[in-house]
Design a protein around this motif. Sequence first.
Motif, PDB file in Angstrom:
ATOM      1  N   LEU A   7      30.316  71.041 135.203  1.00 18.09           N
ATOM      2  CA  LEU A   7      29.008  69.957 135.238  1.00 18.09           C
ATOM      3  C   LEU A   7      27.956  69.973 134.567  1.00 18.09           C
ATOM      4  N   GLU A   8      27.680  71.303 134.460  1.00 16.52           N
ATOM      5  CA  GLU A   8      26.334  71.800 133.693  1.00 16.52           C
ATOM      6  C   GLU A   8      26.262  71.188 132.263  1.00 16.52           C
ATOM      7  N   ALA A  16      25.128  71.849 138.307  1.00 18.48           N
ATOM      8  CA  ALA A  16      24.823  71.318 137.147  1.00 18.48           C
ATOM      9  C   ALA A  16      23.304  72.165 136.828  1.00 18.48           C
ATOM     10  N   PHE A  18      26.145  67.264 132.699  1.00 17.53           N
ATOM     11  CA  PHE A  18      25.165  66.911 133.247  1.00 17.53           C
ATOM     12  C   PHE A  18      23.897  66.723 132.374  1.00 17.53           C
TER      13      PHE A  18
END
Length: 251
Positions: A52-53, A231, A56
């Motif tokens: 997700l990081e 994120a 994102f």
Amino acid sequence: MGRVVTFNFAIAQYEDGNGYSILRENPVIRLTQTRAWYRVERRQTVIKPHELEPWFNTVMNQKNDVISQNRETIRDYLLLVLFTGLRREEAARMTWNNVDLKARTLKVTDTKNHQDHTLPLSDFLFDLLQQRKNNAINEFVFQRANGTGYISEQRKQLAKIIKESGVSFTIHDLRRTFVTVAESLDISAYAVKRLVNHKMSSDITAGYIVTDVERLRQPMQKITDYMLKCAGYKPSATITELPIKDSQSSS
């Protein structure tokens, strides 16, 4: 059924020199009888928490330029799908008439199950839509840069994000990610189904449960906060230091 009809037509239409059909048997019927059709497995891919990081950050860094004036719109569109679990067309064709910033809700009409779907907006989504509303140029939330209609083609932008982030995904993967996160947070199955607008007609118990949009607000915010934490966007909780009481005053 279409394949069966096509082969039956071919059997009747095409003959050899003696007047016999070139095709003696419909192979489709044989496949049906033996149940030998190849079944396409449903995709189960999601964006994993550790992905997700990079995903994102890459999406947030998409900016309009001379090559594309739709990048920021597609950026916001992808974020809304991730944080609501909406289907791709439900999100893409959303109009401002169905966004209530005062009540902090959005409504989806003409859904897959033919039931209007109202969702509460998390803080992140409220800020995102408020900014878009300030720059709206037509009735669509995710309008095309030329001012006509809504965005309908995202393949080039998706390919760019996949390449830059190293995270492969489809639009529907974002919906699956939303559902997967919701379930992992122990949100009730009924709330999850309401959030993603799944029918519950076969569930007798669900028929007695009335889920007001406000009852979905806390679960929606919880899902958003978890994904933003993964994120690296903001801490999952705010720590408030309490004032230290004077020992004499407390005695």
